[in-house]
Design a protein around this motif. Structure first.
Motif, mmCIF file in Angstrom:
data_model
loop_
_atom_site.group_PDB
_atom_site.id
_atom_site.type_symbol
_atom_site.label_atom_id
_atom_site.label_comp_id
_atom_site.label_asym_id
_atom_site.label_seq_id
_atom_site.Cartn_x
_atom_site.Cartn_y
_atom_site.Cartn_z
ATOM 1 N N VAL A 98 0.758 -1.168 -0.262
ATOM 2 C CA VAL A 98 -0.013 0.174 -0.005
ATOM 3 C C VAL A 98 0.898 1.184 0.119
ATOM 4 N N GLY A 99 1.902 1.174 0.768
ATOM 5 C CA GLY A 99 2.854 2.363 0.791
ATOM 6 C C GLY A 99 3.523 2.560 -0.493
ATOM 7 N N ILE A 100 3.894 1.422 -1.129
ATOM 8 C CA ILE A 100 4.681 1.561 -2.677
ATOM 9 C C ILE A 100 3.424 2.238 -3.612
ATOM 10 N N LEU A 101 2.378 1.801 -3.699
ATOM 11 C CA LEU A 101 0.997 2.271 -4.598
ATOM 12 C C LEU A 101 0.998 3.680 -4.042
ATOM 13 N N ILE A 102 0.749 4.173 -2.898
ATOM 14 C CA ILE A 102 0.736 5.771 -2.551
ATOM 15 C C ILE A 102 1.759 6.279 -3.109
ATOM 16 N N ILE A 103 3.092 6.008 -2.953
ATOM 17 C CA ILE A 103 4.366 6.606 -3.235
ATOM 18 C C ILE A 103 4.173 6.708 -4.949
ATOM 19 N N GLY A 104 3.872 5.849 -5.646
ATOM 20 C CA GLY A 104 3.583 5.759 -7.060
ATOM 21 C C GLY A 104 2.728 6.713 -7.702
ATOM 22 N N PHE A 105 1.221 6.661 -6.964
ATOM 23 C CA PHE A 105 0.476 7.586 -7.272
ATOM 24 C C PHE A 105 0.697 8.974 -7.111
ATOM 25 N N THR A 106 1.538 9.222 -5.956
ATOM 26 C CA THR A 106 2.070 10.512 -5.711
ATOM 27 C C THR A 106 2.790 10.931 -6.608
ATOM 28 N N PHE A 107 3.866 10.220 -7.090
ATOM 29 C CA PHE A 107 4.765 10.616 -8.406
ATOM 30 C C PHE A 107 3.971 10.830 -9.561
ATOM 31 N N GLY A 108 2.973 10.075 -9.812
ATOM 32 C CA GLY A 108 2.270 10.189 -11.112
ATOM 33 C C GLY A 108 1.482 11.610 -10.848
ATOM 34 N N PHE A 109 1.156 11.717 -9.903
ATOM 35 C CA PHE A 109 0.185 13.340 -9.892
ATOM 36 C C PHE A 109 1.187 14.264 -9.958
ATOM 37 N N ALA A 110 2.395 14.289 -9.214
ATOM 38 C CA ALA A 110 3.307 15.298 -9.362
ATOM 39 C C ALA A 110 3.846 15.372 -11.012
ATOM 40 N N LEU A 111 3.938 14.263 -11.714
ATOM 41 C CA LEU A 111 4.352 14.391 -12.989
ATOM 42 C C LEU A 111 3.204 15.173 -14.008
ATOM 43 N N GLN A 112 1.913 14.763 -13.600
ATOM 44 C CA GLN A 112 0.590 15.382 -14.109
ATOM 45 C C GLN A 112 0.804 16.830 -13.998
ATOM 46 N N ILE A 113 0.864 17.405 -12.611
ATOM 47 C CA ILE A 113 0.977 18.811 -12.402
ATOM 48 C C ILE A 113 2.098 19.266 -13.030
#
Length: 102
Positions: A10-25
């Motif tokens: 779950v922690g790895i998924l949250i880190i991955g989604f946060t990184f993807g969100f930062a790339l989208q921004i």
């Protein structure tokens, strides 16, 4: 042992989604900085994608936290809705490229 592996995933998924969100921004900010003559529809799709990504990430985190002000069902439904909107914006780009003959 099983709980620690689950929390790690779950922690790895949250880190991955946060990184993807930062790339989208970053992509949205880079697009606004260049001032390319893009269609308004393309810009709106990127804005909706960014909002859907933020909503999915926040609903996912709220779904994991055990005691929130939202119930599990409401955060689960909102997580699915934002995921459907997010995936719909990715497929919408390919749908608009196709030529449809009536």
């Amino acid at each position: 042992m099983d709980d620690s592996i689950g929390y790690l995933i779950v922690g790895i998924l949250i880190i991955g989604f946060t990184f993807g969100f930062a790339l989208q921004i970053q992509q949205v900010l880079r697009m606004r900085k260049k001032n390319e003559p893009l269609q308004k529809r393309v810009r709106y799709v990127h804005y909706v994608r960014c909002v859907a990504y933020a909503g999915f990430l926040s609903a996912y985190v709220l779904n994991i936290i055990p005691q929130t002000f939202l119930t599990d069902n409401q955060s689960n439904i909102s997580c699915y809705l934002f995921l459907i909107i997010l995936l719909g914006t990715y497929f919408k780009k390919s749908w608009s490229m196709q030529k449809v003959k009536l």
